[in-house]
Design a protein around this motif. Sequence first.
Motif, short mmCIF file in Angstrom:
data_model
loop_
_atom_site.label_atom_id
_atom_site.label_comp_id
_atom_site.label_asym_id
_atom_site.label_seq_id
_atom_site.Cartn_x
_atom_site.Cartn_y
_atom_site.Cartn_z
N TRP A 125 -1.65 -4.73 -4.96
CA TRP A 125 -0.64 -3.86 -5.63
C TRP A 125 -1.54 -3.17 -6.69
O TRP A 125 -1.62 -1.78 -6.61
N ASN A 126 -2.37 -3.94 -7.41
CA ASN A 126 -3.38 -3.29 -8.45
C ASN A 126 -4.49 -2.43 -7.64
O ASN A 126 -4.84 -1.84 -8.35
N ALA A 127 -4.65 -2.85 -6.57
CA ALA A 127 -5.79 -2.11 -5.87
C ALA A 127 -5.26 -0.99 -5.37
O ALA A 127 -6.36 0.01 -4.95
N ALA A 128 -3.94 -0.66 -5.18
CA ALA A 128 -3.44 0.45 -4.50
C ALA A 128 -3.97 1.83 -5.33
O ALA A 128 -3.56 1.74 -6.59
N GLU A 129 -4.52 2.92 -4.60
CA GLU A 129 -4.58 3.89 -5.31
C GLU A 129 -3.35 4.84 -5.89
O GLU A 129 -2.31 4.91 -5.18
N GLY A 130 -3.31 4.97 -7.18
CA GLY A 130 -2.07 5.65 -7.82
C GLY A 130 -1.03 4.63 -8.30
O GLY A 130 -0.11 5.13 -8.80
N ALA A 131 -1.22 3.24 -8.00
CA ALA A 131 -0.34 2.40 -8.51
C ALA A 131 -0.46 2.08 -9.96
O ALA A 131 -1.47 2.05 -10.54
N PRO A 181 2.35 3.27 -5.06
CA PRO A 181 2.04 4.62 -5.79
C PRO A 181 3.45 5.22 -6.23
O PRO A 181 3.40 6.18 -6.98
N ALA A 198 0.78 -1.38 0.05
CA ALA A 198 0.04 0.03 -0.15
C ALA A 198 0.92 1.20 0.04
O ALA A 198 0.48 2.21 -0.56
N ARG A 215 -0.96 -0.45 -12.62
CA ARG A 215 -1.27 -1.78 -12.74
C ARG A 215 -0.44 -2.87 -13.39
O ARG A 215 0.13 -2.35 -14.62
#
Length: 329
Positions: A201-207, A183, A179, A209
């Motif tokens: 990772w893919n769900a983290a805001e600003g990351a 990003p 988390a 994909r």
Amino acid sequence: MTRFGYTLMTEQNGPKDLVRHAVAAEQVGFDFEVSSDHYFPWLAAQGHAPYAWTVLGAVAHATERVDLMTYVTCPTIRYHPAVVAQKAATLQLLADGRFTLGLGSGENLNEHVVGEGWPSVDVRQDMLEEAVHVIRALHTGELVTWEGQHFRVDSARIWDCPEGGVPIGLAVSGDKSVARFAPLADHFVSTEPEAELITGWNAAEGAPRIGEGGARAVGQIPICWDPDLETAKQRAHEQFRWFAGGWSVNADLPTTAGFAGATQFVRPDDVAENIPCGPDLDAIVEGVRPFWEAGYTDVALVQVGGDSVDRFLDEAAAPLLEKLRAAAP
């Protein structure tokens, strides 16, 4: 398609052999090459620890096709992030854009040598986050002055800077680090074939994909190929039994003697349960399979034992790559 890489294990070979192996690995068909960045080997039996950045400069000049990556560099204690930014920029120019800067929070084994102590994991991660910001700022090519909690930069500029800077991969090991660092990174780095890490990772805001967004998930697995199973198991035990400790332990032990003591009761069969050993290429493929099933896009192999690398590259690497590519999506 899943890409397969070769690891330049600085802990088990000297600099000239590492460059020679890098060229051979490219010729045999590996897609990319990663290098460890150590001041010490894990165990004295490994016997080497040349300066990774000098080796990578030579590798960048000697190879033409393979992508290159540090796996991974700690930019916080042994190296100031301003220095890491400069050498990463230089290496990217030498590699004609093939280099990715892999970063992590480090191990006591390598960072204690400069006498600055070994912070707690929370402090180490604070330092890593700050270092990434420093490196990103310097890779703009602009003049940078920075005053942070852990680092200062005074009127610094990277004069030979590749356009767009250098892509950064960040090593993560759990939900909290995913988390925090997703990003900040271009690519994901981990040694654990756990799908939950990539999902997080893919769900983290600003990351960025993984897969769809161009980010790579880069994993690594040790193997110990040898025509004789028992020889492989003994070599893996002699040189890689430290691997059984897990990263929560491996990050904190300060010396090769400490790793030897911590693993004195680990048996060859214990090591072989975690590291594919012997001549069976299909068994090695099955050992690697959990990575692509978890969603990794790139997997780097470590052939355990510096003295065995030439034979591995000559005899086993090409058919192993063929089998891996036939099995992987």
